[in-house]
Design an enzyme around this catalytic site. Sequence first.
Site, PDB file in Angstrom:
ATOM      1  N   GLY A 235       0.812  -1.205   0.000  1.00 14.50           N
ATOM      2  CA  GLY A 235       0.000   0.000   0.000  1.00 14.50           C
ATOM      3  C   GLY A 235       0.848   1.259   0.000  1.00 14.50           C
ATOM      4  N   ASP A 236       0.719   2.048   1.058  1.00 10.37           N
ATOM      5  CA  ASP A 236       1.474   3.294   1.138  1.00 10.37           C
ATOM      6  C   ASP A 236       2.457   3.254   2.311  1.00 10.37           C
ATOM      7  OD1 ASP A 236      -0.429   3.231   3.070  1.00 10.37           O
ATOM      8  OD2 ASP A 236      -1.042   5.334   2.876  1.00 10.37           O
TER       9      ASP A 236
END
Lengths: 336, 199
Positions: A235-236
């Site tokens: 993801g981030d």
Amino acid sequence: MISTADLLQRLRPLHVCVGKTGHISGHGRSLTKLGVEDLRGKRFLEEFEVLRPSAIGSMADLADCQERVIRLRLRRVPDIVLRGLVINDQADGIILDLSFGIAVVDAVRAFDLTAQDFSPSDLAVELLFLQEAKSTAMAASFNLNARLDDARLAAETRALTDGLTGLHNRRAVDGVMHRLEQSQTVYSVLHLDLDLFKDVNDTFGHAAGDTVLKHVAAILRRNTRKDDLLVRIGGDEFLIICPGLVDRTRLATLSETVIRDISAPFEFDGHRIAISASIGIGLSLDVPHLGPERVSDNADIALYAAKRSGRGQHVFWTKELGLTLADMPLSQARRS
Amino acid sequence: MHGLIFRTVETFISDSFGHDTWSKALVMGDVPVTSFEAMLTYDAALLDRVLSGCATILNRPREHVLEDIGTYLVTHQTHAAIRRLMRFGGQDFVELLHSLDELPGRTRLAVPGLLLPGIAVTEHRPHHFSIRCDGGPLGFGHVLVGLLRAMADDYGTLAMVDHIGAKDGSEILQVTVIDAEFADDRGFSLAPQNAATAS
């Protein structure tokens, strides 16, 4: 009936006859191919050096070797060691039946020998065939192995690389952690999480999100050292693992710079995108002997604390934060 | 079946007609492989499909393709090692023919697992030979025809080499040596001039 000398000449192209005075009385035709002229009349031990058995210094010594295999070389051709069977010629002299043995490959190369230089019953040519055939087959095998190895390396690298950013991926973390565990060096783990990233994806679409992630990867590369490991763990979320770097001031500067660069707005497709990042930092020194998993967990807890204390912050793990997210003091948690 | 056999067909087609033709041949033959490795083993049934694909794309009989493969093996620089290994068989072409019985054995010595048909050579009268190849892969006789023609050329010998048919899994070749010194021998020294390499 064929004479003994003719018989020898026909059957053994590499023989030497030595008379009782130690002079060479005759030799096979192939011997002249070894870069020596007619050896007849020369003293055997002046032309040849007997290597084994050692201490062969006279014709009598040589005669004592009868029925034995000796190792010798032409003094003028020291590179090629010959084998020779010593035969008593029943007239106080000897006959030496020579062969190249395994040196035949070098001998053929050095003296440009042909099939005619060997007795037809000699397996020398078969040996050469085999040697060449094996080298050829081996070359093909090596060739295949080299290509398979290249493919393996490429596949391994792909398996450990995040396709979007080119940073390492989660699978690479295990190997890195293992190496850290083995090494005696101190290190820090920075756990970075983007703030407001979900909004970018939701508002501008995934293409914008991907651009942001690549942009962040570039910032991380720009601000870290060659030996630091940059991982996109999903993801981030990113990990920065810094071997040898545990200085709090320098780590704080690194974190502030990275957060500042990420927080600088940038243009995508005509839109102004503004995000930020939070960083939690774990140091190996804080939990000596507990291993890299612990350091990484501490960074995770510190990240949680950083998120809680507002965006765009970095937090170092301390004992007060506890060892699990559940341990985190309410006062800390409530501050969000 | 040994990958060298497949690899030989592949390099022959790629070297002679280009990689594109090879790719097309695989499609025509419905072969589920893009490239063969010399040192791996493949399903023997693939050979028939590879060869039929090659024959289709080149628009010539399979026998001619096989003969060309034999010639290619001896004459192409990629396989210089094969020509040398064949020359170890004899000092002249007739001696080479007499040594063909040993070819499967020599091949096995060089590459264990590379099985060739049994080869029996008969000299009916001077300069007239027949060669029988027993056992698969069927079509090897045609490869041998191309290979022997190229070897005769290499020795500078004028010879006629023909495939005269197959029966009960055996292939028969006929060889007539017309002139052993028809042209210059290309020459052969026991020591390689430079390190032999394989593709």
